[in-house]
Design a protein around this motif. Structure first.
Motif, PDB file in Angstrom:
ATOM      1  N   GLY A 153     -80.843-156.502  17.849  1.00  0.00           N
ATOM      2  CA  GLY A 153     -81.845-157.101  16.982  1.00  0.00           C
ATOM      3  C   GLY A 153     -83.076-156.219  16.848  1.00  0.00           C
ATOM      4  N   LEU A 154     -83.499-155.629  17.967  1.00  0.00           N
ATOM      5  CA  LEU A 154     -84.642-154.705  17.930  1.00  0.00           C
ATOM      6  C   LEU A 154     -84.339-153.502  17.050  1.00  0.00           C
ATOM      7  CD1 LEU A 154     -87.406-153.717  18.959  1.00  0.00           C
ATOM      8  CD2 LEU A 154     -86.212-152.737  20.942  1.00  0.00           C
ATOM      9  N   GLU A 155     -83.117-153.003  17.109  1.00  0.00           N
ATOM     10  CA  GLU A 155     -82.738-151.838  16.299  1.00  0.00           C
ATOM     11  C   GLU A 155     -82.835-152.141  14.805  1.00  0.00           C
ATOM     12  OE1 GLU A 155     -78.741-149.139  15.498  1.00  0.00           O
ATOM     13  OE2 GLU A 155     -79.012-150.079  17.464  1.00  0.00           O
ATOM     14  N   THR A 156     -82.360-153.305  14.398  1.00  0.00           N
ATOM     15  CA  THR A 156     -82.445-153.653  12.978  1.00  0.00           C
ATOM     16  C   THR A 156     -83.894-153.860  12.546  1.00  0.00           C
ATOM     17  OG1 THR A 156     -82.116-156.003  13.502  1.00  0.00           O
ATOM     18  CG2 THR A 156     -80.161-154.710  12.949  1.00  0.00           C
ATOM     19  N   ALA A 159     -85.560-150.499  12.075  1.00  0.00           N
ATOM     20  CA  ALA A 159     -85.115-149.901  10.815  1.00  0.00           C
ATOM     21  C   ALA A 159     -85.854-150.506   9.625  1.00  0.00           C
ATOM     22  CB  ALA A 159     -83.601-150.097  10.654  1.00  0.00           C
ATOM     23  N   CYS A 160     -86.094-151.818   9.651  1.00  0.00           N
ATOM     24  CA  CYS A 160     -86.829-152.460   8.552  1.00  0.00           C
ATOM     25  C   CYS A 160     -88.265-151.955   8.478  1.00  0.00           C
ATOM     26  CB  CYS A 160     -86.810-153.975   8.734  1.00  0.00           C
ATOM     27  SG  CYS A 160     -85.196-154.746   8.465  1.00  0.00           S
ATOM     28  N   PHE A 165     -92.376-148.034   5.836  1.00  0.00           N
ATOM     29  CA  PHE A 165     -93.202-146.830   5.870  1.00  0.00           C
ATOM     30  C   PHE A 165     -92.703-145.757   4.901  1.00  0.00           C
ATOM     31  CE2 PHE A 165     -94.740-148.272  10.141  1.00  0.00           C
ATOM     32  CZ  PHE A 165     -96.087-148.248   9.835  1.00  0.00           C
ATOM     33  N   ILE A 166     -91.407-145.746   4.614  1.00  0.00           N
ATOM     34  CA  ILE A 166     -90.867-144.710   3.720  1.00  0.00           C
ATOM     35  C   ILE A 166     -90.599-145.268   2.327  1.00  0.00           C
ATOM     36  CG2 ILE A 166     -89.840-143.410   5.615  1.00  0.00           C
ATOM     37  CD1 ILE A 166     -87.144-144.585   4.894  1.00  0.00           C
ATOM     38  N   SER A 186     -80.599-145.994   6.872  1.00  0.00           N
ATOM     39  CA  SER A 186     -79.874-147.002   6.099  1.00  0.00           C
ATOM     40  C   SER A 186     -78.528-147.321   6.732  1.00  0.00           C
ATOM     41  CB  SER A 186     -79.676-146.507   4.659  1.00  0.00           C
ATOM     42  OG  SER A 186     -80.905-146.204   4.047  1.00  0.00           O
ATOM     43  N   VAL A 187     -77.774-146.281   7.097  1.00  0.00           N
ATOM     44  CA  VAL A 187     -76.441-146.490   7.679  1.00  0.00           C
ATOM     45  C   VAL A 187     -76.542-147.216   9.014  1.00  0.00           C
ATOM     46  CG1 VAL A 187     -74.445-145.299   8.664  1.00  0.00           C
ATOM     47  CG2 VAL A 187     -75.397-144.540   6.480  1.00  0.00           C
TER      48      VAL A 187
END
Length: 291
Positions: A153-156, A159-160, A165-166, A186-187
């Motif tokens: 969950g932390l990883e997703t 990524a969000c 930021f980008i 994204s992947v």
């Protein structure tokens, strides 16, 4: 008589409801709702308030069994993401706004909103800790209550935040290596989200291989991809030989309530390093399950 675990859950959700409501009310009431960061913070508090209210209504009406997925997995998943969202709003909002407001009503309301956002963060984090406690006692079960589930969950979530930021293409379109980094983010997000959705919908037993083996393969791929981005992003953003800018100059983006381009690049570089140790922890946990 309501069991103690569920009674404590009701109390925490009422605290979450009150604190998020007060957080966005303080911001909106004095016109301090301006700029992208403020819009995002208000969205976080409103979203958490609305979902928490819906959860309370469903539980009071006893409608949990009507949903075609694990209700407890959903509650823990939501509490985990809500805690991370409120923590990020509690950090980003005051850094971007409080210091720019003159002393007076606007600044006081911004400080109060930050304080209630911190209370909401503690309330959501307490719900996750509460679920972990009852997992150890065998009262509830679920993948999201385990350490690998929380780290996924932390990883997703990371990524969000990176995607936020980008969001400006000028940060990466000038270099193929930076485009590769965006593809990595994204992947890896899609892989982690797929693992969570499979377990959340109780579809992990329909895979042709064991779920721990599937999770181990996804995590290994994520580690390799994130490691490449961890090298390429700082190299092409901060090394002059590769067209980067090693030092922060004055912010000339033209917006007072915004994050400078160089700060965005630095934030992405830091956030890129966060999923690697968490993914390694997931790999270790999955390896022990396989053994």
């Amino acid at each position: 008589m309501v069991p103690l675990p569920f009674l404590l859950g009701y109390f925490l959700r009422l605290l979450q409801l009150l604190s998020t409501c007060l957080a966005f009310s303080f911001v909106v009431s004095v016109g301090t709702w301006m700029g992208a960061v403020s819009n995002w913070s208000v969205f976080v508090w409103c979203f958490c308030f609305l979902v928490t209210l819906i959860i309370l209504i469903i539980e009071f009406c006893g409608l949990q069994s009507r949903f075609p997925f694990s209700w407890y997995n959903f509650l823990i998943t939501y509490a985990c993401y809500a805690a991370l969202l409120c923590i990020s709003a509690s950090i980003v909002y005051p850094i971007t706004y409080i210091w720019f407001f003159p002393h007076g009503r606007s600044q006081d309301h911004a400080i109060a909103a930050t304080a209630f956002s911190c209370i909401a963060s503690v309330a959501y984090a307490s719900e996750v800790a509460w679920a972990r406690t009852w997992l150890w006692l065998g009262v509830i079960t679920g993948y999201m209550v385990t350490v690998p589930g929380l780290l996924k969950g932390l990883e997703t979530f990371v990524a969000c935040v990176i995607f936020a930021f980008i969001s400006s293409p000028h940060l990466y379109v000038h270099q193929p290596a930076l485009l590769w980094c965006v593809a990595v983010y994204s992947v890896c997000f899609l892989l982690a989200a797929a693992a969570l959705l499979l377990n959340w919908c109780d579809c992990d037993n329909r895979l042709p291989i064991a779920f721990p083996t599937f999770l181990l393969g996804l995590t290994l791929l994520s580690v390799l991809l994130y490691t490449s981005a961890l090298v390429l992003w700082p190299l092409y953003q901060f090394d002059e030989q590769f067209g980067g800018q090693p030092e922060r100059s004055s912010c000339n983006d033209g917006l007072i309530y915004s994050v400078c381009t160089w700060d965005q690049q630095l934030a992405v570089a830091i956030l890129t390093g966060l999923p690697v140790p968490s993914s390694l922890q997931v790999m270790m946990s999955s390896s022990w399950i396989l053994i």
